[in-house]
Design a protein around this motif. Structure first.
Motif, PDB file in Angstrom:
ATOM      1  N   GLN A 137       0.782  -1.204   0.016  1.00 15.67           N
ATOM      2  CA  GLN A 137      -0.063   0.315   0.040  1.00 15.67           C
ATOM      3  C   GLN A 137       0.870   1.383   0.087  1.00 15.67           C
ATOM      4  N   LEU A 138       0.899   1.944  -1.144  1.00 10.64           N
ATOM      5  CA  LEU A 138       1.554   3.346  -1.260  1.00 10.64           C
ATOM      6  C   LEU A 138       0.912   4.588  -0.474  1.00 10.64           C
ATOM      7  N   ASP A 139       1.297   4.899   0.550  1.00 14.37           N
ATOM      8  CA  ASP A 139       0.729   5.855   1.258  1.00 14.37           C
ATOM      9  C   ASP A 139       1.317   7.144   0.681  1.00 14.37           C
ATOM     10  N   ASP A 140       0.376   7.773   0.247  1.00 13.65           N
ATOM     11  CA  ASP A 140       0.417   9.198  -0.563  1.00 13.65           C
ATOM     12  C   ASP A 140      -0.684  10.276  -0.174  1.00 13.65           C
ATOM     13  N   PRO A 141      -0.662  10.901   0.813  1.00 13.97           N
ATOM     14  CA  PRO A 141      -1.389  12.047   1.394  1.00 13.97           C
ATOM     15  C   PRO A 141      -1.119  13.110   0.551  1.00 13.97           C
ATOM     16  N   SER A 142       0.000  13.310   0.194  1.00 14.18           N
ATOM     17  CA  SER A 142       0.536  14.461  -0.550  1.00 14.18           C
ATOM     18  C   SER A 142      -0.450  14.724  -1.793  1.00 14.18           C
ATOM     19  N   LEU A 143      -1.071  13.727  -2.337  1.00 19.23           N
ATOM     20  CA  LEU A 143      -1.810  13.791  -3.474  1.00 19.23           C
ATOM     21  C   LEU A 143      -2.979  14.957  -3.351  1.00 19.23           C
ATOM     22  N   ALA A 144      -3.425  14.986  -2.378  1.00 22.91           N
ATOM     23  CA  ALA A 144      -4.727  15.616  -1.982  1.00 22.91           C
ATOM     24  C   ALA A 144      -4.240  16.806  -0.942  1.00 22.91           C
ATOM     25  N   GLU A 145      -3.395  16.358   0.087  1.00 19.78           N
ATOM     26  CA  GLU A 145      -3.043  17.352   1.122  1.00 19.78           C
ATOM     27  C   GLU A 145      -2.139  18.335   0.974  1.00 19.78           C
ATOM     28  N   ASN A 146      -1.235  18.304  -0.344  1.00 21.60           N
ATOM     29  CA  ASN A 146      -0.377  19.349  -0.713  1.00 21.60           C
ATOM     30  C   ASN A 146      -1.367  20.645  -1.009  1.00 21.60           C
ATOM     31  N   TRP A 147      -2.527  20.486  -1.472  1.00 20.49           N
ATOM     32  CA  TRP A 147      -3.395  21.722  -1.892  1.00 20.49           C
ATOM     33  C   TRP A 147      -3.512  22.550  -0.510  1.00 20.49           C
ATOM     34  N   ASP A 148      -3.459  22.164   0.651  1.00 26.48           N
ATOM     35  CA  ASP A 148      -3.416  22.929   1.501  1.00 26.48           C
ATOM     36  C   ASP A 148      -2.115  23.777   2.220  1.00 26.48           C
ATOM     37  N   GLN A 149      -1.028  22.735   1.749  1.00 28.86           N
ATOM     38  CA  GLN A 149       0.262  23.448   1.806  1.00 28.86           C
ATOM     39  C   GLN A 149       0.876  24.352   0.780  1.00 28.86           C
ATOM     40  N   ILE A 150      -0.119  25.011  -0.126  1.00 28.70           N
ATOM     41  CA  ILE A 150       0.388  25.767  -1.009  1.00 28.70           C
ATOM     42  C   ILE A 150      -0.188  27.207  -0.774  1.00 28.70           C
ATOM     43  N   ASN A 151       0.429  28.158  -0.596  1.00 26.44           N
ATOM     44  CA  ASN A 151      -0.041  29.422   0.100  1.00 26.44           C
ATOM     45  C   ASN A 151       0.544  30.354  -0.738  1.00 26.44           C
ATOM     46  N   PRO A 152      -0.478  31.433  -1.290  1.00 33.58           N
ATOM     47  CA  PRO A 152      -1.855  31.417  -1.454  1.00 33.58           C
ATOM     48  C   PRO A 152      -2.244  29.992  -2.324  1.00 33.58           C
ATOM     49  N   GLU A 153      -3.624  29.787  -2.193  1.00 34.86           N
ATOM     50  CA  GLU A 153      -4.248  28.832  -2.929  1.00 34.86           C
ATOM     51  C   GLU A 153      -4.070  29.143  -4.256  1.00 34.86           C
ATOM     52  N   PRO A 154      -3.487  27.877  -5.019  1.00 36.33           N
ATOM     53  CA  PRO A 154      -3.078  27.905  -6.608  1.00 36.33           C
ATOM     54  C   PRO A 154      -4.401  27.827  -7.301  1.00 36.33           C
ATOM     55  N   SER A 155      -4.448  27.758  -8.653  1.00 36.32           N
ATOM     56  CA  SER A 155      -5.611  27.368  -9.495  1.00 36.32           C
ATOM     57  C   SER A 155      -5.551  25.999  -9.555  1.00 36.32           C
ATOM     58  N   VAL A 156      -6.776  25.436  -9.849  1.00 39.12           N
ATOM     59  CA  VAL A 156      -7.044  23.984  -9.724  1.00 39.12           C
ATOM     60  C   VAL A 156      -6.114  23.153 -11.036  1.00 39.12           C
ATOM     61  N   GLU A 157      -6.065  24.036 -11.927  1.00 41.22           N
ATOM     62  CA  GLU A 157      -5.357  23.584 -13.233  1.00 41.22           C
ATOM     63  C   GLU A 157      -3.758  23.342 -12.841  1.00 41.22           C
ATOM     64  N   GLU A 158      -3.343  24.479 -12.230  1.00 42.85           N
ATOM     65  CA  GLU A 158      -1.975  24.405 -11.726  1.00 42.85           C
ATOM     66  C   GLU A 158      -1.561  23.128 -10.683  1.00 42.85           C
ATOM     67  N   TYR A 159      -2.756  23.058  -9.686  1.00 41.63           N
ATOM     68  CA  TYR A 159      -2.569  21.966  -8.756  1.00 41.63           C
ATOM     69  C   TYR A 159      -2.453  20.436  -9.531  1.00 41.63           C
ATOM     70  N   GLN A 160      -3.400  20.439 -10.467  1.00 44.52           N
ATOM     71  CA  GLN A 160      -3.510  19.222 -11.175  1.00 44.52           C
ATOM     72  C   GLN A 160      -2.291  18.746 -11.711  1.00 44.52           C
ATOM     73  N   ALA A 161      -1.640  19.655 -12.325  1.00 45.31           N
ATOM     74  CA  ALA A 161      -0.228  19.622 -13.150  1.00 45.31           C
ATOM     75  C   ALA A 161       1.000  19.212 -12.027  1.00 45.31           C
ATOM     76  N   PHE A 162       0.574  19.839 -10.835  1.00 47.23           N
ATOM     77  CA  PHE A 162       1.701  19.654  -9.707  1.00 47.23           C
ATOM     78  C   PHE A 162       1.537  18.234  -9.079  1.00 47.23           C
ATOM     79  N   THR A 163       0.254  17.612  -9.161  1.00 48.27           N
ATOM     80  CA  THR A 163       0.030  16.509  -8.840  1.00 48.27           C
ATOM     81  C   THR A 163       0.315  15.516  -9.821  1.00 48.27           C
TER      82      THR A 163
END
Length: 402
Positions: free
Chosen positions: A225-251
């Protein structure tokens, strides 16, 4: 009547003896690698045997080792799933600045980056609650300090993962399927990097190191089991909030890392765990599943484990239903149907209803009922075991109705 398989997301309550034994261990000269002894190793082997038997008695059909091979020295510890990796790679050392005390980093359009853990947006919005030691948000203490990447990352955990696989295999019955957790490259690479020139190089280094651990687990006939909370949790750790499109590319970079690390492994033996972080905070800045589901489904895995029971994300079962055409025909869904974020023990009928939602989408044979996240170190052991009992009973009730 159908059969609904059951499992957990990994961490289960450690015994007092195991916690005390971990707390008593000495460190190597690097200050974060824990020394082991034959007596300690024997204690872990016995504890794994007991925790597998207890899962079996409660109706868990795909047990894990409770993550007992990952050190936890305190009753409350949300970081054992990550901190274990520090013990298994070269290239890390303790520095004055680390992931938990580094200064904030601001992002801007076209250049998003992770800020410090203390600069998370949810933490800033609810600063008073996060700063109150009696609020219930505290995540306890980690067994080891957080190091920094200061040299070339390479794997050195061969003996440790061999012990993990050996302990679990010896505890399983004939024909019984078991799983071990392992951190995914994207989450592992969130330690501070003072060596690699780019973030991509840092992630790639973790890919090369961790694929050895993944293969050791699958070669032993177990599910990794690959534990990867970063896929969803990183969103909260980007300040200020990015665009969804940029976050999708980041993910997508993190999904690509997973696919590279598991290349050549049996797909049916690879599970991805997706979550928004298991700390008991408000989570108002969690990204919505609908924005990342398509990206996450690009992972070449046989199972996806995800939170489907907590108050912030339970409603998103409908996102799976609305996007059922995106779900690969051979993908098994592993929804969390009991939660780590509340002391309330879910009623078996509620558990059954949650299971049935997903059984209607992909069929009961492609659903494995689980916990949202690890229960060990997050809720009291007595409550954790009651939740697993409700999970097992809820699965039995659901099996009579799907």
């Amino acid at each position: 009547m159908s059969t609904i398989e059951t499992t957990t997301a990994g961490s289960l309550p450690r015994t007092r003896a195991l916690i005390e034994a971990n707390a008593a261990r000495e460190f190597e000269d690097d200050g974060f690698t824990l020394k082991a002894t034959p007596e300690f190793d024997a204690l872990v082997t016995e504890a794994v045997r007991d925790v597998v038997e207890r899962q079996r008695e409660l109706g868990i059909t795909q047990p894990g080792d409770g993550e007992f091979g990952k050190a936890m020295s305190n009753a409350v510890d949300y970081g054992a799933w990550w901190g274990y990796s520090f013990q298994r790679v070269n290239g890390l050392s303790l520095t004055e600045v680390n992931a938990f005390n580094e200064p904030p980093r601001r992002s801007e359009p076209g250049s998003i980056r992770l800020t410090s853990f203390l600069d998370r947006r949810d933490r800033q919005i609810f600063a008073e609650a996060y700063g109150d030691p009696e609020s219930g948000i505290a995540t306890g203490r980690n067994a080891t300090a957080f190091p920094t990447t200061t040299g070339e990352i390479s794997y050195r955990g061969q003996q440790a993962v061999a012990a993990d696989t050996r302990n679990l295999r010896s505890a399983l019955g004939e024909g019984e399927t078991g799983f071990l957790t392992a951190i995914a490259p994207g989450s592992a690479a969130r330690v501070r990097n003072d060596f690699y020139e780019t973030e991509q190089q840092h992630i790639d280094a973790w890919v090369e190191a961790l694929r050895e651990e993944y293969r050791a687990i699958t070669d032993a006939g177990l599910i990794v089991q690959l534990d990867d909370p970063s896929l969803a949790e990183n969103w909260d750790q980007i300040n200020p909030e990015p665009s969804v499109e940029e976050y999708q590319a980041f993910t997508q970079i993190r999904i690509d890392a997973i696919n590279e690390a598991i290349k050549g492994l049996p797909k049916e033996q690879v599970r991805l765990h997706l979550c928004w972080g298991s700390w008991h905070g408000p989570h108002t800045t969690d990204i919505e599943l609908k924005h990342i589901l398509k990206t996450v489904l690009g992972a070449n895995v046989g199972q996806i484990s995800f939170e489907a029971a907590n108050a912030r994300h339970e409603h998103e079962w409908s996102v799976w239903e609305e996007n059922s055409d995106l779900i690969p025909d051979d993908l098994i869904l592993v929804p969390g149907v009991v939660g780590h974020s509340t002391n309330l023990v879910e009623h078996p009928d509620l558990v059954a209803q949650r299971i049935e939602r997903f059984a209607r989408i992909v069929g009961p044979e492609r659903v494995i009922a689980a916990t949202d996240c690890g229960l060990g170190g997050r809720v009291h052991p007595q409550i954790a075991w009651a939740k697993l009992e409700s999970l097992g009973e809820g699965a039995r009730r659901a099996a009579t109705r799907v």
